[in-house]
Design a protein around this motif. Sequence first.
Motif, PDB file in Angstrom:
ATOM      1  N   GLU A   1      16.178 -14.948  11.044  1.00 18.69           N
ATOM      2  CA  GLU A   1      15.619 -13.609  10.939  1.00 18.69           C
ATOM      3  C   GLU A   1      14.576 -13.416  12.037  1.00 18.69           C
ATOM      4  N   ARG A   2      14.412 -12.176  12.474  1.00 13.92           N
ATOM      5  CA  ARG A   2      13.356 -11.830  13.419  1.00 13.92           C
ATOM      6  C   ARG A   2      12.454 -10.788  12.755  1.00 13.92           C
ATOM      7  N   VAL A   3      11.159 -11.027  12.735  1.00 16.59           N
ATOM      8  CA  VAL A   3      10.196 -10.117  12.117  1.00 16.59           C
ATOM      9  C   VAL A   3       9.373  -9.461  13.219  1.00 16.59           C
ATOM     10  N   ARG A   4       9.287  -8.148  13.185  1.00 18.64           N
ATOM     11  CA  ARG A   4       8.508  -7.382  14.164  1.00 18.64           C
ATOM     12  C   ARG A   4       7.503  -6.520  13.411  1.00 18.64           C
ATOM     13  N   GLU A   5       6.229  -6.736  13.642  1.00 23.15           N
ATOM     14  CA  GLU A   5       5.204  -5.941  12.990  1.00 23.15           C
ATOM     15  C   GLU A   5       5.110  -4.579  13.670  1.00 23.15           C
ATOM     16  N   LEU A   6       5.289  -3.521  12.887  1.00 24.18           N
ATOM     17  CA  LEU A   6       5.278  -2.162  13.429  1.00 24.18           C
ATOM     18  C   LEU A   6       3.894  -1.528  13.353  1.00 24.18           C
ATOM     19  N   GLN A   7       3.226  -1.698  12.225  1.00 23.03           N
ATOM     20  CA  GLN A   7       1.897  -1.125  12.019  1.00 23.03           C
ATOM     21  C   GLN A   7       1.117  -2.041  11.089  1.00 23.03           C
ATOM     22  N   ARG A   8      -0.216  -1.924  11.156  1.00 24.33           N
ATOM     23  CA  ARG A   8      -1.076  -2.748  10.293  1.00 24.33           C
ATOM     24  C   ARG A   8      -2.359  -1.984   9.994  1.00 24.33           C
ATOM     25  N   GLY A   9      -2.851  -2.135   8.751  1.00 25.65           N
ATOM     26  CA  GLY A   9      -4.147  -1.604   8.357  1.00 25.65           C
ATOM     27  C   GLY A   9      -5.015  -2.725   7.842  1.00 25.65           C
ATOM     28  N   SER A  10      -6.125  -2.390   7.219  1.00 29.46           N
ATOM     29  CA  SER A  10      -7.050  -3.423   6.751  1.00 29.46           C
ATOM     30  C   SER A  10      -6.457  -4.260   5.623  1.00 29.46           C
ATOM     31  N   ASP A  11      -5.598  -3.669   4.799  1.00 25.69           N
ATOM     32  CA  ASP A  11      -5.022  -4.421   3.686  1.00 25.69           C
ATOM     33  C   ASP A  11      -3.529  -4.155   3.529  1.00 25.69           C
ATOM     34  N   TRP A  12      -2.847  -3.784   4.625  1.00 22.96           N
ATOM     35  CA  TRP A  12      -1.407  -3.537   4.561  1.00 22.96           C
ATOM     36  C   TRP A  12      -0.786  -3.783   5.930  1.00 22.96           C
TER      37      TRP A  12
ATOM     38  N   GLY B   1      24.250  -7.545  11.712  1.00 24.62           N
ATOM     39  CA  GLY B   1      23.146  -8.021  10.893  1.00 24.62           C
ATOM     40  C   GLY B   1      22.623  -7.009   9.885  1.00 24.62           C
ATOM     41  N   THR B   2      21.627  -7.436   9.137  1.00 28.15           N
ATOM     42  CA  THR B   2      20.961  -6.610   8.127  1.00 28.15           C
ATOM     43  C   THR B   2      19.569  -6.256   8.634  1.00 28.15           C
ATOM     44  N   LEU B   3      19.237  -4.975   8.549  1.00 27.11           N
ATOM     45  CA  LEU B   3      17.960  -4.490   9.058  1.00 27.11           C
ATOM     46  C   LEU B   3      17.132  -3.958   7.891  1.00 27.11           C
ATOM     47  N   TRP B   4      15.930  -4.502   7.726  1.00 23.14           N
ATOM     48  CA  TRP B   4      15.038  -4.143   6.633  1.00 23.14           C
ATOM     49  C   TRP B   4      13.771  -3.503   7.188  1.00 23.14           C
ATOM     50  N   LEU B   5      13.205  -2.601   6.414  1.00 18.47           N
ATOM     51  CA  LEU B   5      11.852  -2.105   6.659  1.00 18.47           C
ATOM     52  C   LEU B   5      11.037  -2.529   5.439  1.00 18.47           C
ATOM     53  N   ALA B   6       9.982  -3.303   5.662  1.00 18.08           N
ATOM     54  CA  ALA B   6       9.223  -3.878   4.550  1.00 18.08           C
ATOM     55  C   ALA B   6       7.740  -3.531   4.677  1.00 18.08           C
ATOM     56  N   LEU B   7       7.186  -2.992   3.592  1.00 17.70           N
ATOM     57  CA  LEU B   7       5.763  -2.653   3.517  1.00 17.70           C
ATOM     58  C   LEU B   7       5.077  -3.635   2.572  1.00 17.70           C
ATOM     59  N   TYR B   8       3.984  -4.253   3.038  1.00 13.17           N
ATOM     60  CA  TYR B   8       3.220  -5.203   2.243  1.00 13.17           C
ATOM     61  C   TYR B   8       1.790  -4.683   2.085  1.00 13.17           C
ATOM     62  N   TRP B   9       1.208  -4.864   0.896  1.00 13.63           N
ATOM     63  CA  TRP B   9      -0.193  -4.501   0.700  1.00 13.63           C
ATOM     64  C   TRP B   9      -0.836  -5.437  -0.313  1.00 13.63           C
ATOM     65  N   GLU B  10      -2.168  -5.512  -0.253  1.00 13.21           N
ATOM     66  CA  GLU B  10      -2.905  -6.459  -1.080  1.00 13.21           C
ATOM     67  C   GLU B  10      -3.051  -5.969  -2.508  1.00 13.21           C
ATOM     68  N   GLU B  11      -3.292  -6.914  -3.394  1.00 14.90           N
ATOM     69  CA  GLU B  11      -3.522  -6.613  -4.806  1.00 14.90           C
ATOM     70  C   GLU B  11      -4.741  -5.710  -4.959  1.00 14.90           C
ATOM     71  N   SER B  12      -4.600  -4.660  -5.761  1.00 15.82           N
ATOM     72  CA  SER B  12      -5.713  -3.749  -6.008  1.00 15.82           C
ATOM     73  C   SER B  12      -6.518  -4.217  -7.216  1.00 15.82           C
ATOM     74  N   VAL B  13      -7.781  -3.914  -7.229  1.00 15.85           N
ATOM     75  CA  VAL B  13      -8.662  -4.305  -8.337  1.00 15.85           C
ATOM     76  C   VAL B  13      -8.208  -3.617  -9.617  1.00 15.85           C
ATOM     77  N   GLY B  14      -8.140  -4.388 -10.711  1.00 13.36           N
ATOM     78  CA  GLY B  14      -7.825  -3.813 -12.010  1.00 13.36           C
ATOM     79  C   GLY B  14      -6.346  -3.718 -12.324  1.00 13.36           C
ATOM     80  N   GLU B  15      -5.470  -4.253 -11.447  1.00  7.51           N
ATOM     81  CA  GLU B  15      -4.050  -4.179 -11.743  1.00  7.51           C
ATOM     82  C   GLU B  15      -3.682  -5.221 -12.780  1.00  7.51           C
ATOM     83  N   GLY B  16      -2.662  -4.907 -13.566  1.00 13.08           N
ATOM     84  CA  GLY B  16      -2.229  -5.794 -14.623  1.00 13.08           C
ATOM     85  C   GLY B  16      -1.220  -6.820 -14.149  1.00 13.08           C
ATOM     86  N   ARG B  17      -0.485  -7.404 -15.074  1.00 13.69           N
ATOM     87  CA  ARG B  17       0.489  -8.442 -14.757  1.00 13.69           C
ATOM     88  C   ARG B  17       1.646  -7.855 -13.962  1.00 13.69           C
ATOM     89  N   PRO B  18       2.361  -8.683 -13.168  1.00 15.36           N
ATOM     90  CA  PRO B  18       3.472  -8.190 -12.361  1.00 15.36           C
ATOM     91  C   PRO B  18       4.549  -7.533 -13.218  1.00 15.36           C
TER      92      PRO B  18
END
Length: 203
Positions: A97-108, A178-195
Amino acid sequence: MAEADLQRFLRKVEQLNALVASLEEDPLRRQAFAACVDHNQVVQLARGWGFEIGRRWGEASTELESAAPAANAPCRSPFCVDPEPLLRSPLPEAGTERVRELQRGSDWRLDLIHSCEASSPPQFWYDQTEHEWLILLRGSARLCLTEPDQMLDLSVGDSLYLPPHRRHRLERTDPDPGTLWLALYWEESVGEGRPAPARITNQ
């Protein structure tokens, strides 16, 4: 039906008719076609022979991929078109797989992931601390998840949310192109419950 939709429909019928004719003329091709176990394999095999039949009626991915490329000169402005179009991502080697970072913020962060016949190593499971939301832009994939156990088959336009610590692994992705994905990741927020269980949405 809009004229553009009608033209896509007629084009797909034309491609299907041409594919059927080729199967009737070539017994070996017919045998290979009959050996496919799911529709994604049918689409990939047909594409390898030069027929674009699409995964769903009206799918326009081929037209998007054939769009004119953007200028080669890099652009520093956040309002410019990306000089490397998403759907023209270079194909990685088979099994990788090849991963290319498109954008980034402080917690995403937003990543473009291009997979070619890729799968997770035996006994390996992703167990990440981040939230993840993904959508398939091209191709197909199979994911295995735990707690609860799930086996998910994803195609173009399918999106999936994975909460933190939802263990999962990649079972397969498509060969060339191949398979092309767009993936968004972000950090756990305060007060969130179980997955929560993974949610798959078809667009």
